[in-house]
Design a protein around this motif. Sequence first.
Motif, PDB file in Angstrom:
ATOM      1  N   GLY A   1       0.810  -1.204   0.000  1.00 52.66           N
ATOM      2  CA  GLY A   1       0.000   0.000   0.000  1.00 52.66           C
ATOM      3  C   GLY A   1       0.844   1.254   0.000  1.00 52.66           C
ATOM      4  N   PHE A   2       0.215   2.359   0.430  1.00 56.20           N
ATOM      5  CA  PHE A   2       0.866   3.656   0.517  1.00 56.20           C
ATOM      6  C   PHE A   2       0.774   4.180   1.938  1.00 56.20           C
ATOM      7  CE2 PHE A   2      -0.066   3.719  -4.038  1.00 56.20           C
ATOM      8  CZ  PHE A   2       1.110   4.238  -4.540  1.00 56.20           C
ATOM      9  N   MET A   3       1.728   5.016   2.294  1.00 55.76           N
ATOM     10  CA  MET A   3       1.733   5.681   3.595  1.00 55.76           C
ATOM     11  C   MET A   3       1.263   7.118   3.383  1.00 55.76           C
ATOM     12  SD  MET A   3       2.693   5.279   6.882  1.00 55.76           S
ATOM     13  CE  MET A   3       3.949   4.029   6.914  1.00 55.76           C
ATOM     14  N   THR A   4       0.252   7.538   4.150  1.00 52.30           N
ATOM     15  CA  THR A   4      -0.232   8.917   4.051  1.00 52.30           C
ATOM     16  C   THR A   4       0.667   9.840   4.876  1.00 52.30           C
ATOM     17  OG1 THR A   4      -1.690   8.804   5.978  1.00 52.30           O
ATOM     18  CG2 THR A   4      -2.610   8.079   3.850  1.00 52.30           C
ATOM     19  N   GLU A   5       0.413  11.137   4.756  1.00 56.82           N
ATOM     20  CA  GLU A   5       1.174  12.119   5.547  1.00 56.82           C
ATOM     21  C   GLU A   5       0.964  11.909   7.038  1.00 56.82           C
ATOM     22  OE1 GLU A   5      -0.336  15.778   4.049  1.00 56.82           O
ATOM     23  OE2 GLU A   5       0.835  15.666   2.211  1.00 56.82           O
ATOM     24  N   ASP A   6      -0.193  11.368   7.429  1.00 60.27           N
ATOM     25  CA  ASP A   6      -0.511  11.109   8.839  1.00 60.27           C
ATOM     26  C   ASP A   6      -0.002   9.744   9.311  1.00 60.27           C
ATOM     27  OD1 ASP A   6      -1.878  13.540   8.810  1.00 60.27           O
ATOM     28  OD2 ASP A   6      -3.769  12.579   8.247  1.00 60.27           O
ATOM     29  N   LYS A   7       0.846   9.098   8.503  1.00 64.79           N
ATOM     30  CA  LYS A   7       1.409   7.779   8.826  1.00 64.79           C
ATOM     31  C   LYS A   7       0.341   6.686   8.887  1.00 64.79           C
ATOM     32  CE  LYS A   7       5.544   9.448   9.370  1.00 64.79           C
ATOM     33  NZ  LYS A   7       6.409   9.469   8.252  1.00 64.79           N
ATOM     34  N   ILE A   8      -0.703   6.838   8.085  1.00 62.21           N
ATOM     35  CA  ILE A   8      -1.752   5.828   7.977  1.00 62.21           C
ATOM     36  C   ILE A   8      -1.489   5.034   6.701  1.00 62.21           C
ATOM     37  CG2 ILE A   8      -4.228   5.441   7.633  1.00 62.21           C
ATOM     38  CD1 ILE A   8      -4.685   8.044   9.227  1.00 62.21           C
TER      39      ILE A   8
END
Length: 143
Positions: free
Chosen positions: A86-93
Amino acid sequence: MILTGHSTSAYLQELFCPYENKNISVNRPRVWCKRDAQDENCCTGFSFQQGVNVLEQGNIAVKDDGKSFTVSVKTLTQGDGVYWCGFMTEDKIIVKLAEDYFTDTPFNFAWSILRWILFILLPVITISTHIYTNKKHGDTKTT
């Protein structure tokens, strides 16, 4: 005789991770992790940037075509289990794109296919044997 070079054999597993329709920036860090057995919403692993092609000392290869990335695994350093990409969001989600069960031994993979073949063959053999036995006994009966 002089031999140069070497040959290796590896059990390769792949996970296809499409992202073209996910409205996610392609510049976000990608994620490869193993789902936690206690909490199915968590995973342990690592993130890596776009352009990284080799991870875990060559045990994991990543190919990215701009619409998806594929993770190819030779050896699982964390062992058998469900893995996510997957991908990591700016909020580390982590935004999970795909998941699949990976195993470190080819026997488990072969067994996962073989058991379904046996599952189908067992009733067919049982019914065929029953029909053959009844037909054979039916031929020898006299009234």
